[in-house]
Design a protein around this motif. Structure first.
Motif, mmCIF file in Angstrom:
data_model
loop_
_atom_site.group_PDB
_atom_site.id
_atom_site.type_symbol
_atom_site.label_atom_id
_atom_site.label_comp_id
_atom_site.label_asym_id
_atom_site.label_seq_id
_atom_site.Cartn_x
_atom_site.Cartn_y
_atom_site.Cartn_z
ATOM 1 N N ILE A 56 0.697 -1.152 0.009
ATOM 2 C CA ILE A 56 0.016 0.047 0.249
ATOM 3 C C ILE A 56 0.732 1.194 0.033
ATOM 4 O O ILE A 56 0.704 2.315 -0.735
ATOM 5 N N ALA A 57 1.938 1.134 0.861
ATOM 6 C CA ALA A 57 2.970 2.395 0.743
ATOM 7 C C ALA A 57 3.580 2.522 -0.313
ATOM 8 O O ALA A 57 3.784 3.779 -1.073
ATOM 9 N N HIS A 58 4.118 1.581 -1.251
ATOM 10 C CA HIS A 58 4.644 1.606 -2.364
ATOM 11 C C HIS A 58 3.597 2.242 -3.501
ATOM 12 O O HIS A 58 4.014 3.248 -4.144
ATOM 13 N N LYS A 59 2.449 1.747 -3.469
ATOM 14 C CA LYS A 59 1.552 2.100 -4.445
ATOM 15 C C LYS A 59 1.171 3.644 -4.168
ATOM 16 O O LYS A 59 0.814 4.549 -5.281
ATOM 17 N N ARG A 60 1.456 4.234 -3.151
ATOM 18 C CA ARG A 60 0.695 5.477 -2.654
ATOM 19 C C ARG A 60 2.117 6.490 -2.832
ATOM 20 O O ARG A 60 2.002 7.615 -2.307
ATOM 21 N N ALA A 61 3.234 5.966 -3.072
ATOM 22 C CA ALA A 61 4.565 6.507 -3.233
ATOM 23 C C ALA A 61 4.928 7.249 -1.877
ATOM 24 O O ALA A 61 5.429 8.473 -1.860
ATOM 25 N N HIS A 62 4.667 6.434 -0.935
ATOM 26 C CA HIS A 62 4.971 6.945 0.610
ATOM 27 C C HIS A 62 6.585 7.251 0.623
ATOM 28 O O HIS A 62 7.255 6.165 0.347
ATOM 29 N N PRO A 63 6.959 8.239 1.321
ATOM 30 C CA PRO A 63 8.308 8.460 1.425
ATOM 31 C C PRO A 63 9.094 7.616 2.094
ATOM 32 O O PRO A 63 10.396 7.139 2.113
ATOM 33 N N GLN A 64 8.491 6.984 3.119
ATOM 34 C CA GLN A 64 9.126 6.024 3.975
ATOM 35 C C GLN A 64 8.581 4.533 3.822
ATOM 36 O O GLN A 64 8.300 3.722 4.602
ATOM 37 N N ALA A 65 8.286 4.244 2.581
ATOM 38 C CA ALA A 65 7.685 3.008 1.992
ATOM 39 C C ALA A 65 8.696 1.968 2.564
ATOM 40 O O ALA A 65 7.912 0.557 3.005
ATOM 41 N N GLU A 66 9.811 1.746 2.279
ATOM 42 C CA GLU A 66 10.725 0.652 2.958
ATOM 43 C C GLU A 66 10.472 0.507 4.358
ATOM 44 O O GLU A 66 10.296 -0.726 4.906
ATOM 45 N N ALA A 67 10.350 1.497 5.308
ATOM 46 C CA ALA A 67 10.036 1.388 6.637
ATOM 47 C C ALA A 67 8.740 0.744 6.999
ATOM 48 O O ALA A 67 8.752 -0.115 8.104
ATOM 49 N N VAL A 68 7.975 1.474 6.298
ATOM 50 C CA VAL A 68 6.659 0.726 6.438
ATOM 51 C C VAL A 68 6.498 -0.738 6.160
ATOM 52 O O VAL A 68 6.161 -1.803 6.591
ATOM 53 N N THR A 69 7.187 -1.322 4.918
ATOM 54 C CA THR A 69 7.357 -2.748 4.845
ATOM 55 C C THR A 69 8.028 -3.546 5.996
ATOM 56 O O THR A 69 7.564 -4.683 6.043
ATOM 57 N N VAL A 70 9.071 -3.140 6.350
ATOM 58 C CA VAL A 70 9.672 -3.843 7.385
ATOM 59 C C VAL A 70 8.853 -3.740 8.715
ATOM 60 O O VAL A 70 8.996 -4.930 9.128
ATOM 61 N N LEU A 71 8.198 -2.637 8.856
ATOM 62 C CA LEU A 71 7.342 -2.733 10.264
ATOM 63 C C LEU A 71 5.988 -3.721 9.992
ATOM 64 O O LEU A 71 5.700 -4.364 10.839
ATOM 65 N N GLY A 72 5.768 -3.849 8.480
ATOM 66 C CA GLY A 72 4.727 -4.680 8.536
ATOM 67 C C GLY A 72 4.985 -6.333 8.608
ATOM 68 O O GLY A 72 4.183 -7.215 9.237
ATOM 69 N N TRP A 73 6.312 -6.409 8.110
ATOM 70 C CA TRP A 73 6.804 -7.895 8.413
ATOM 71 C C TRP A 73 7.117 -8.065 10.156
ATOM 72 O O TRP A 73 6.704 -9.212 10.593
ATOM 73 N N VAL A 74 7.714 -6.931 10.691
ATOM 74 C CA VAL A 74 8.059 -7.130 12.148
ATOM 75 C C VAL A 74 6.767 -7.127 12.738
ATOM 76 O O VAL A 74 6.511 -8.042 14.041
ATOM 77 N N GLY A 75 5.417 -6.765 12.254
ATOM 78 C CA GLY A 75 4.368 -6.839 12.995
ATOM 79 C C GLY A 75 3.735 -8.152 13.145
ATOM 80 O O GLY A 75 2.841 -8.406 13.859
ATOM 81 N N LEU A 76 4.198 -9.108 12.147
ATOM 82 C CA LEU A 76 3.590 -10.244 12.293
ATOM 83 C C LEU A 76 4.259 -11.162 13.644
ATOM 84 O O LEU A 76 3.626 -12.034 14.214
ATOM 85 N N LEU A 77 5.428 -10.517 13.935
ATOM 86 C CA LEU A 77 5.905 -11.228 15.149
ATOM 87 C C LEU A 77 5.331 -10.598 16.599
ATOM 88 O O LEU A 77 5.002 -11.241 17.405
ATOM 89 N N PHE A 78 5.251 -9.070 16.461
ATOM 90 C CA PHE A 78 4.635 -8.539 17.673
ATOM 91 C C PHE A 78 3.394 -7.787 16.921
ATOM 92 O O PHE A 78 3.536 -6.622 16.367
ATOM 93 N N VAL A 79 2.482 -8.398 17.400
ATOM 94 C CA VAL A 79 0.831 -8.285 16.604
ATOM 95 C C VAL A 79 0.500 -6.704 16.686
ATOM 96 O O VAL A 79 0.011 -6.118 15.769
ATOM 97 N N ILE A 80 1.064 -6.027 17.839
ATOM 98 C CA ILE A 80 0.454 -4.707 17.895
ATOM 99 C C ILE A 80 1.247 -3.694 17.146
ATOM 100 O O ILE A 80 0.573 -2.726 16.572
ATOM 101 N N LEU A 81 2.302 -4.030 16.342
ATOM 102 C CA LEU A 81 2.880 -3.077 15.440
ATOM 103 C C LEU A 81 2.245 -3.354 14.090
ATOM 104 O O LEU A 81 2.499 -2.420 13.123
ATOM 105 N N TRP A 82 1.733 -4.278 13.491
ATOM 106 C CA TRP A 82 1.155 -4.455 12.423
ATOM 107 C C TRP A 82 0.062 -3.515 12.145
ATOM 108 O O TRP A 82 -0.011 -2.783 10.865
ATOM 109 N N PRO A 83 -0.965 -3.087 12.828
ATOM 110 C CA PRO A 83 -1.924 -2.062 12.580
ATOM 111 C C PRO A 83 -1.372 -0.643 12.606
ATOM 112 O O PRO A 83 -1.594 0.115 12.054
#
Length: 81
Positions: A31-58
């Protein structure tokens, strides 16, 4: 016979679970890449880390939609507004 059917169901359910987790982990980043978000890579990493720490995914999901002041976001069809 029932053991084979149970094994097949187990494999199918595990496959669906893995595919679902991969989809959920990559969703904020895509979603962040499609919206050309400036921190898209950080959002991607947080999305994957959010699978381990569920509170971070939202947090990652919401962050993917945050508009940075002065940033133009592609609308339908990829045109800049």
């Amino acid at each position: 016979m029932f053991d084979i059917i149970a094994a097949i169901f187990l494999v199918v359910i595990l496959t669906i679970a893995v595919v679902g987790l991969v989809w959920l982990g990559s969703l904020p980043g895509s979603i962040a890449h499609k919206r050309a978000h400036p921190q898209a890579e950080a959002v991607t990493v947080l999305g994957w880390v959010g699978l381990l720490f569920v509170i971070l995914w939202p947090v990652a999901f919401a962050w993917a939609f945050v508009r940075v002041p002065g940033q133009s976001v592609p609308d339908n069809g990829g045109t800049k507004s």
